[in-house]
Design a protein around this motif. Sequence first.
Motif, mmCIF file in Angstrom:
data_model
loop_
_atom_site.group_PDB
_atom_site.id
_atom_site.type_symbol
_atom_site.label_atom_id
_atom_site.label_comp_id
_atom_site.label_asym_id
_atom_site.label_seq_id
_atom_site.Cartn_x
_atom_site.Cartn_y
_atom_site.Cartn_z
ATOM 1 N N ALA A 2 15.421 -24.861 -10.827
ATOM 2 C CA ALA A 2 14.512 -23.709 -10.789
ATOM 3 C C ALA A 2 13.467 -23.800 -11.898
ATOM 4 O O ALA A 2 12.288 -23.473 -11.677
ATOM 5 C CB ALA A 2 15.312 -22.415 -10.915
ATOM 6 N N GLU A 3 13.881 -24.247 -13.084
ATOM 7 C CA GLU A 3 12.913 -24.406 -14.180
ATOM 8 C C GLU A 3 11.861 -25.453 -13.839
ATOM 9 O O GLU A 3 10.676 -25.261 -14.098
ATOM 10 C CB GLU A 3 13.642 -24.783 -15.475
ATOM 11 C CG GLU A 3 14.402 -23.633 -16.088
ATOM 12 C CD GLU A 3 15.245 -24.037 -17.290
ATOM 13 O OE1 GLU A 3 15.468 -25.255 -17.520
ATOM 14 O OE2 GLU A 3 15.702 -23.127 -18.007
ATOM 15 N N ALA A 4 12.290 -26.565 -13.246
ATOM 16 C CA ALA A 4 11.348 -27.617 -12.858
ATOM 17 C C ALA A 4 10.379 -27.094 -11.796
ATOM 18 O O ALA A 4 9.166 -27.350 -11.867
ATOM 19 C CB ALA A 4 12.101 -28.848 -12.342
ATOM 20 N N ALA A 5 10.906 -26.366 -10.831
ATOM 21 C CA ALA A 5 10.053 -25.806 -9.781
ATOM 22 C C ALA A 5 9.046 -24.814 -10.357
ATOM 23 O O ALA A 5 7.859 -24.833 -10.002
ATOM 24 C CB ALA A 5 10.902 -25.136 -8.709
ATOM 25 N N ALA A 6 9.504 -23.956 -11.259
ATOM 26 C CA ALA A 6 8.599 -22.978 -11.875
ATOM 27 C C ALA A 6 7.476 -23.677 -12.628
ATOM 28 O O ALA A 6 6.311 -23.260 -12.560
ATOM 29 C CB ALA A 6 9.376 -22.041 -12.807
ATOM 30 N N ALA A 7 7.805 -24.759 -13.327
ATOM 31 C CA ALA A 7 6.779 -25.514 -14.062
ATOM 32 C C ALA A 7 5.762 -26.123 -13.094
ATOM 33 O O ALA A 7 4.552 -26.056 -13.332
ATOM 34 C CB ALA A 7 7.427 -26.603 -14.913
ATOM 35 N N ILE A 8 6.245 -26.693 -12.007
ATOM 36 C CA ILE A 8 5.341 -27.306 -11.021
ATOM 37 C C ILE A 8 4.444 -26.247 -10.398
ATOM 38 O O ILE A 8 3.218 -26.427 -10.318
ATOM 39 C CB ILE A 8 6.143 -28.058 -9.936
ATOM 40 C CG1 ILE A 8 6.810 -29.292 -10.537
ATOM 41 C CG2 ILE A 8 5.246 -28.436 -8.751
ATOM 42 C CD1 ILE A 8 7.862 -29.926 -9.630
ATOM 43 N N PHE A 9 5.038 -25.146 -9.950
ATOM 44 C CA PHE A 9 4.232 -24.096 -9.325
ATOM 45 C C PHE A 9 3.262 -23.469 -10.323
ATOM 46 O O PHE A 9 2.152 -23.095 -9.954
ATOM 47 C CB PHE A 9 5.126 -23.038 -8.676
ATOM 48 C CG PHE A 9 5.824 -23.524 -7.448
ATOM 49 C CD1 PHE A 9 5.112 -24.057 -6.382
ATOM 50 C CD2 PHE A 9 7.212 -23.464 -7.343
ATOM 51 C CE1 PHE A 9 5.747 -24.515 -5.236
ATOM 52 C CE2 PHE A 9 7.860 -23.916 -6.204
ATOM 53 C CZ PHE A 9 7.130 -24.444 -5.148
ATOM 54 N N GLY A 10 3.679 -23.373 -11.581
ATOM 55 C CA GLY A 10 2.771 -22.871 -12.613
ATOM 56 C C GLY A 10 1.566 -23.779 -12.782
ATOM 57 O O GLY A 10 0.429 -23.316 -12.899
ATOM 58 N N GLY B 156 -0.816 -23.325 -10.052
ATOM 59 C CA GLY B 156 -1.421 -21.995 -9.994
ATOM 60 C C GLY B 156 -0.854 -21.122 -8.886
ATOM 61 O O GLY B 156 -1.457 -20.124 -8.514
ATOM 62 N N ASP B 157 0.311 -21.472 -8.369
ATOM 63 C CA ASP B 157 0.950 -20.699 -7.306
ATOM 64 C C ASP B 157 1.890 -19.679 -7.948
ATOM 65 O O ASP B 157 3.081 -19.933 -8.153
ATOM 66 C CB ASP B 157 1.704 -21.628 -6.355
ATOM 67 C CG ASP B 157 2.212 -20.922 -5.103
ATOM 68 O OD1 ASP B 157 2.419 -19.678 -5.141
ATOM 69 O OD2 ASP B 157 2.403 -21.610 -4.090
ATOM 70 N N ARG B 158 1.348 -18.527 -8.276
ATOM 71 C CA ARG B 158 2.113 -17.512 -9.010
ATOM 72 C C ARG B 158 3.303 -16.982 -8.208
ATOM 73 O O ARG B 158 4.352 -16.702 -8.767
ATOM 74 C CB ARG B 158 1.201 -16.337 -9.398
ATOM 75 C CG ARG B 158 0.168 -16.670 -10.437
ATOM 76 C CD ARG B 158 0.750 -16.865 -11.815
ATOM 77 N NE ARG B 158 1.213 -15.588 -12.354
ATOM 78 C CZ ARG B 158 2.150 -15.453 -13.276
ATOM 79 N NH1 ARG B 158 2.721 -16.511 -13.798
ATOM 80 N NH2 ARG B 158 2.531 -14.272 -13.700
ATOM 81 N N LEU B 159 3.132 -16.852 -6.885
ATOM 82 C CA LEU B 159 4.228 -16.316 -6.090
ATOM 83 C C LEU B 159 5.431 -17.257 -6.099
ATOM 84 O O LEU B 159 6.557 -16.839 -6.360
ATOM 85 C CB LEU B 159 3.781 -16.047 -4.654
ATOM 86 C CG LEU B 159 4.839 -15.413 -3.761
ATOM 87 C CD1 LEU B 159 5.318 -14.082 -4.328
ATOM 88 C CD2 LEU B 159 4.280 -15.224 -2.358
#
Length: 163
Positions: free
Chosen positions: A18-26, A29-32
Motif C-alpha cells: 500500500a505504501e508503494a502504491a501510494a507513492a506511485i499514485f502520488g 498526481g492521482d489523488r483518489l
Amino acid sequence: MSLFHRATGEYGPAIETAEAAAAIFGQLGDRLMEGYSVHARAKAQLRLGQIKEALAPLEEALSICQAMGNRWGLGVTLRTLGELHLADGNLRDADACLTAAMEVWQDMEAPLWCARTERDLALLHEARGEPEKAAAIRAEAMKVFHDHGAREYGELTEGATAL
C-alpha cells in the motif's frame, strides 16, 4: 495486492504494498488512488493493532475523498475510522463515524455496505452495554448477508471472530 495480503493475514506485506502504491499514485498526481492506497495501509495497520499509526492516514484518505466528492471512498473511510475509534474505546467518535458511513451507504442504496456498517454498530452497542440493541442490529445485518450470499454470512455463522 495490498488488499490480497490483508485478506490472507499478511499485514506487513499489505502495508508495504500500500505504501508503494501510494507513492506511485502520488507521483502520478492521482489523488483518489493515492487516498485508496493510504486507506489500505491504515486498514492493515488497524488489523495489527496499530491504532495511533492508522489515524492520520485515515484522516488523510477521508480528506481526499471529501475534496473529490467520492462517496464510496467517503463511506468506506468513515466506516474504517469508526472501527478504529471503536478499537480505541472512543465510543462517541465511533458512533459519529459509523452513523455518517451508514448515511452514505443508505444514500447510495448499498445494502451490503449498510450491513457491514451495522455489524460494526452492533459491536458499538455491545461496548455500550446494550446487548439487545446489538443483537437486533446484528440480526438485520445477517439477514442482508444471507439474502445476498455474502461471504460474511458464512464467516459469521461458522463462529469466525475476525470482523
